[in-house]
Design a protein around this motif. Sequence first.
Motif, short mmCIF file in Angstrom:
data_model
loop_
_atom_site.label_atom_id
_atom_site.label_comp_id
_atom_site.label_asym_id
_atom_site.label_seq_id
_atom_site.Cartn_x
_atom_site.Cartn_y
_atom_site.Cartn_z
N UNK A 75 0.82 -1.20 0.00
CA UNK A 75 0.00 0.00 0.00
C UNK A 75 0.86 1.27 0.00
N UNK A 76 1.98 1.24 0.72
CA UNK A 76 2.87 2.39 0.70
C UNK A 76 3.50 2.56 -0.68
N UNK A 77 3.91 1.45 -1.31
CA UNK A 77 4.45 1.55 -2.67
C UNK A 77 3.41 2.11 -3.63
N UNK A 78 2.15 1.73 -3.45
CA UNK A 78 1.08 2.26 -4.30
C UNK A 78 0.94 3.77 -4.11
N UNK A 79 1.01 4.24 -2.87
CA UNK A 79 0.95 5.68 -2.61
C UNK A 79 2.14 6.40 -3.24
N UNK A 80 3.30 5.79 -3.15
CA UNK A 80 4.50 6.39 -3.76
C UNK A 80 4.36 6.46 -5.27
N UNK A 81 3.79 5.43 -5.87
CA UNK A 81 3.55 5.43 -7.32
C UNK A 81 2.57 6.54 -7.71
N UNK A 82 1.50 6.71 -6.90
CA UNK A 82 0.54 7.79 -7.17
C UNK A 82 1.23 9.16 -7.09
N UNK A 83 2.07 9.35 -6.08
CA UNK A 83 2.77 10.62 -5.93
C UNK A 83 3.69 10.86 -7.13
N UNK A 84 4.40 9.83 -7.56
CA UNK A 84 5.31 9.98 -8.70
C UNK A 84 4.55 10.30 -9.99
N UNK A 85 3.36 9.71 -10.15
CA UNK A 85 2.57 9.92 -11.37
C UNK A 85 1.79 11.23 -11.35
N UNK A 86 1.71 11.89 -10.20
CA UNK A 86 0.89 13.09 -10.07
C UNK A 86 1.44 14.28 -10.85
N UNK A 87 2.73 14.27 -11.13
CA UNK A 87 3.34 15.41 -11.80
C UNK A 87 3.77 16.50 -10.84
N UNK A 88 3.43 16.38 -9.56
CA UNK A 88 3.86 17.36 -8.56
C UNK A 88 5.33 17.10 -8.25
N UNK A 89 6.17 18.14 -8.27
CA UNK A 89 7.59 17.92 -8.00
C UNK A 89 7.82 17.31 -6.62
#
Length: 172
Positions: free
Chosen positions: A29-43
């Motif tokens: 679940x933490x890896x999934x959150x990290x993937x979402x953050x990386x894909x968000x485009x937010x620096x």
Amino acid sequence: EAPLRSLLKPTGVAGVWRLQLFTPRFCAELREELDHAAASGVPIRRPNGMNRFGAILEAVPGGLGMEGAMRHLAHRYGRPLSQMAFPSSVGLRDADEHYGFVVRYRPGEDESLAEHADASVATINVNLADGFRGGRLTFKGTRFVDADPRNAPAAAVDFEDFAPGEALLHLG
């Protein structure tokens, strides 16, 4: 104290302990959150000057805002485990502060780090990945403990057989 102490397993390296800190589900679940953050485009701010791939988990500019979770982890687990494992080095008011970050390791990316000392009283390194291969953490003396840490013999712990959620606890 006995249930907490039972979490700590020797690694074969003096002053370095192995423990199951997170469940595999939590890691996924933490890896999934990290993937979402990386894909968000937010620096996302990189965690330090040595690692180019990763993220700061704390609530700082460019961080992921997981301050509450980091505080809970540090106070509920990090401090008591560190005090128990290293009573002469970690006191009651030590480990009040924390700095949580993740680093992504892939072939061709951050394959090695320069020799360094962590800027902490104690450090917990956790394997979050499933199917992680490789990775070795080498220890060479401990500041404020060994008379000449730079010239101490090196000893290593290999992450090859660490399951998701397994961690190393050592002095910083």
